[in-house]
Write an enzyme that holds these catalytic residues in place. Sequence first.
Site, short mmCIF file in Angstrom:
data_model
loop_
_atom_site.label_atom_id
_atom_site.label_comp_id
_atom_site.label_asym_id
_atom_site.label_seq_id
_atom_site.Cartn_x
_atom_site.Cartn_y
_atom_site.Cartn_z
N HIS A 1 3.13 1.51 11.70
CA HIS A 1 3.50 2.80 11.41
C HIS A 1 3.21 3.96 12.13
O HIS A 1 3.16 5.21 12.05
CB HIS A 1 3.47 3.26 9.73
CG HIS A 1 3.95 2.37 8.94
ND1 HIS A 1 3.63 2.31 7.63
CD2 HIS A 1 4.83 1.28 9.08
CE1 HIS A 1 4.30 1.35 6.92
NE2 HIS A 1 5.11 0.66 7.89
N PRO B 1 0.76 -1.32 0.04
CA PRO B 1 -0.11 -0.12 0.08
C PRO B 1 0.87 1.44 0.04
O PRO B 1 2.01 1.19 0.79
CB PRO B 1 -0.80 -0.09 1.35
CG PRO B 1 0.24 -1.14 2.19
CD PRO B 1 0.69 -2.02 1.30
N LEU C 1 13.04 -2.23 1.34
CA LEU C 1 14.41 -2.36 0.50
C LEU C 1 14.45 -3.75 -0.07
O LEU C 1 15.74 -4.33 0.10
CB LEU C 1 15.63 -1.98 1.46
CG LEU C 1 15.58 -0.45 1.77
CD1 LEU C 1 16.60 0.12 2.74
CD2 LEU C 1 15.71 0.57 0.63
N TYR D 1 0.27 4.59 13.45
CA TYR D 1 -1.28 5.07 13.42
C TYR D 1 -2.12 4.38 14.54
O TYR D 1 -1.54 3.87 15.41
CB TYR D 1 -1.52 4.70 12.04
CG TYR D 1 -1.00 5.42 11.06
CD1 TYR D 1 -0.86 6.71 11.06
CD2 TYR D 1 -0.03 5.01 10.00
CE1 TYR D 1 -0.09 7.64 10.03
CE2 TYR D 1 0.70 5.73 9.05
CZ TYR D 1 0.60 7.02 9.19
OH TYR D 1 1.20 7.71 8.19
N HIS E 1 -4.64 -1.75 8.90
CA HIS E 1 -3.54 -0.96 9.34
C HIS E 1 -3.12 -0.99 10.64
O HIS E 1 -3.87 0.03 11.29
CB HIS E 1 -3.37 0.31 8.37
CG HIS E 1 -2.13 0.99 8.11
ND1 HIS E 1 -0.69 0.48 8.85
CD2 HIS E 1 -1.54 2.06 7.62
CE1 HIS E 1 -0.04 1.32 8.41
NE2 HIS E 1 -0.40 2.41 7.64
N ALA F 1 -3.29 3.43 2.25
CA ALA F 1 -4.00 3.44 3.57
C ALA F 1 -5.27 4.33 3.19
O ALA F 1 -5.25 5.54 2.59
CB ALA F 1 -3.10 4.15 4.37
N CYS G 1 0.31 5.42 0.02
CA CYS G 1 -0.51 6.67 -0.03
C CYS G 1 -0.18 7.56 -1.28
O CYS G 1 1.02 7.95 -1.39
CB CYS G 1 -0.08 7.56 0.96
SG CYS G 1 -0.94 6.90 2.76
N GLY H 1 7.51 -1.57 -2.44
CA GLY H 1 7.03 -0.26 -2.46
C GLY H 1 7.77 0.26 -3.66
O GLY H 1 7.48 0.57 -4.85
N ARG H 2 8.96 1.08 -3.17
CA ARG H 2 9.34 2.11 -4.03
C ARG H 2 9.89 1.41 -5.38
O ARG H 2 10.03 2.01 -6.43
CB ARG H 2 10.33 2.93 -3.46
CG ARG H 2 9.95 3.74 -2.26
CD ARG H 2 11.07 4.13 -1.14
NE ARG H 2 11.24 3.11 -0.27
CZ ARG H 2 12.17 3.05 0.69
NH1 ARG H 2 12.88 4.28 1.08
NH2 ARG H 2 12.43 2.03 1.34
N GLN I 1 -6.15 -1.48 2.17
CA GLN I 1 -5.70 -1.12 3.54
C GLN I 1 -6.51 -0.07 4.18
O GLN I 1 -6.78 1.10 3.66
CB GLN I 1 -4.10 -0.47 3.44
CG GLN I 1 -3.54 -0.55 4.89
CD GLN I 1 -2.07 0.02 4.99
OE1 GLN I 1 -1.86 1.16 4.36
NE2 GLN I 1 -1.47 -0.68 5.52
N ARG J 1 -1.34 -5.45 8.78
CA ARG J 1 -0.02 -4.91 8.83
C ARG J 1 0.62 -4.36 10.06
O ARG J 1 -0.20 -3.69 10.84
CB ARG J 1 0.00 -3.83 7.80
CG ARG J 1 1.69 -3.20 7.79
CD ARG J 1 1.79 -2.14 6.64
NE ARG J 1 2.36 -2.86 5.67
CZ ARG J 1 3.19 -2.34 4.46
NH1 ARG J 1 3.40 -0.96 4.52
NH2 ARG J 1 3.70 -3.10 3.58
C1 LIG Z 1 4.97 6.64 -1.65
C2 LIG Z 1 4.86 5.88 -0.52
C3 LIG Z 1 3.56 5.74 0.21
C4 LIG Z 1 3.36 4.85 1.27
N1 LIG Z 1 2.01 4.62 1.90
C5 LIG Z 1 1.82 3.72 2.71
C6 LIG Z 1 0.52 3.30 3.27
O1 LIG Z 1 -0.45 4.02 2.68
N2 LIG Z 1 0.44 2.42 4.16
C7 LIG Z 1 1.62 1.52 4.54
O2 LIG Z 1 1.25 0.65 5.43
N3 LIG Z 1 2.73 1.91 4.10
C8 LIG Z 1 2.82 3.02 3.21
N4 LIG Z 1 4.21 3.13 2.67
C9 LIG Z 1 5.26 1.93 3.22
C10 LIG Z 1 5.37 1.06 2.10
O3 LIG Z 1 4.03 0.20 1.93
C11 LIG Z 1 6.71 0.06 2.14
O4 LIG Z 1 6.32 -0.66 3.42
C12 LIG Z 1 7.98 0.85 2.44
O5 LIG Z 1 8.08 1.82 1.45
C13 LIG Z 1 8.93 0.03 2.31
O6 LIG Z 1 9.22 -0.79 1.22
P1 LIG Z 1 10.04 -0.29 -0.12
O7 LIG Z 1 11.62 -0.31 0.36
O8 LIG Z 1 9.96 -1.39 -1.23
O9 LIG Z 1 9.66 1.16 -0.55
C14 LIG Z 1 4.53 4.08 1.75
C15 LIG Z 1 5.75 4.07 1.07
C16 LIG Z 1 5.74 5.16 -0.05
C17 LIG Z 1 7.11 5.12 -0.75
#
Ligand SMILES: Cc1cc2nc3c(=O)[nH]c(=O)nc-3n(C[C@H](O)[C@H](O)[C@H](O)COP(=O)(O)O)c2cc1C
Length: 363
Positions: free
Chosen positions: A184, A25, A305, A186, A181, A61, A27, A327-328, A103, A234
Site C-alpha cells: 500500500h 488489518p 472485494l 508504505y 506491512h 497497521a 486502521c 475487510g469491508r 500488522q 503483506r
Molecule cells: C477501514 C479500513 C482500514 C484499512 N486499514 C488497513 C491496514 O491497517 N492495513 C492494511 O494493510 N490494509 C488496510 N486496509 C485494507 C484492507 O485490509 C483490505 O485489504 C481492503 O479493504 C480490501 O478488502 P475488502 O474489499 O474486503 O475490504 C483497510 C481497509 C479499510 C476498509
Amino acid sequence: MATAALFEPLTLRGVTFRNRVWAAPMCQYSILAKDGVPRDWHLMHLGQLAAGGAGLVVAEASAVSPEGRITDADTGIWNDEQASAWARIVDFIHSQGAVAGIQLAHAGRKASTWPAWGHDEHGTVPAGAGGWQTVSASAVSFPGYDPPVALDAAGIRDVVDDFAAAAARAIGAGFDLVEIHAAHGYLLHQFLSPLSNRRTDEYGGSLENRARLLLAVVRAVRDAIGPDHPLFVRFSATDYAPGGWNEDDTATVAGWAAAAGADFFDISSGGNVTGVSIPLGPGYQVPLARHVKTEADVPVSAVGLITTPAQAEQIVASGQADAIMLGRELLRDPHFPLRAAHELGVSLDYWPPQYLRARWPED
Ligand SMILES: Cc1cc2nc3c(=O)[nH]c(=O)nc-3n(C[C@H](O)[C@H](O)[C@H](O)COP(=O)(O)O)c2cc1C
C-alpha cells in the site's frame, strides 16, 4: 452436514487456525489521545470479529515508531504501555477461539497525514499543526504530500531494529503472529518499488538491492519472535504502473522472504502511486495471490472485494489461495464466518454460547 475448504483448519508453525476466513488489518484512526495505545473501541471491534467466527483476526497497521504512524490517531506497538493495552485485547480474541495477529507498520513518506475523518485537509500535516518530517527510500514525494527525507544507513538500521523490537513486544503481549506491512505504498513498499526508490547505494537499483531492507526486517523479526510463531508479509503485488513493482517481482521477493524466515503472504495491490487504473471488481486481487502462490510456491491469502460465502469457498477450494481475508464485508457483518458456514452447510462448534439461540435450526 457438508464440509467446505473454507472451514478446514490450517496449521503454520505452532499455530492452528480453525478456518480460512480471516479478518484483514483495518486502521481505525481512533487514538484521540495520540499515544498509540489501543482502547475500548479496539477491544469491541477486534473482539466482535473473533466472536463472529474468524479464524484469524489481524489488528490494524500499528506503528513500530511514532514517526511511522499514518496519522497521530494510529495505534502503535513501540512501547510497553501499548503492549499491555494490546494484551487485554489479545486475551479476548483468544477467549473466542481466534488466532490473534498484528500488522507491524511504518508509513514512510505517507506518514504524518490527517486522520480519515473530521478534517477538510488532505496530505501531510504541517509541523505547526502536529505533523512531523517523513522519511522514505528517496526524497521523492507521494503526489500531494510533502517531500520525505531519504533514510541514511543509521536510519535504515533503526527501522530494522524498530520492527524487531515491535515484533518482540507483540509476541510478549500474546499475539500468535505478526504481519510485516510491505504493501500500500508504505515504507517497505517505497523501498521495493523503482517508482519511489531512486537510491544508488546497496538499497537501490537492482531488485535484490530494493528488497534488501524488507529481507533485513524479515530476518530481524524472525529472530525476535523465535521459531514457533508464524510470520506474514503483506505485499502490494503490483503498482499498476509501467516501470513499477509487479507480480513477478512480488513472487521473486516472496521466495527470498520465505528463505529469510517468512511463512505466509497476504497479497494486496496498489497504493504507491496515483493516477493508475485499478481493475476493481469481485475478487480482483485473487489472480495476483494465485500468481505468487504458484510462482514462489508459498502459501498465500487473497483479499479485496470478497463478499459472499460461495465466492470465498470457491477461491480456497480451487487452490487459488490458502485462505481469504475480509475487510469491508466484516465491517458490514462481523459474524460473516458464522453465516458463511450456515450457507455452505457446515456445522460449527464455535458459536459463542451467548448467541446459540440465534443459530439456524438446521445447523
Ligand atoms: C477501514 C479500513 C482500514 C484499512 N486499514 C488497513 C491496514 O491497517 N492495513 C492494511 O494493510 N490494509 C488496510 N486496509 C485494507 C484492507 O485490509 C483490505 O485489504 C481492503 O479493504 C480490501 O478488502 P475488502 O474489499 O474486503 O475490504 C483497510 C481497509 C479499510 C476498509
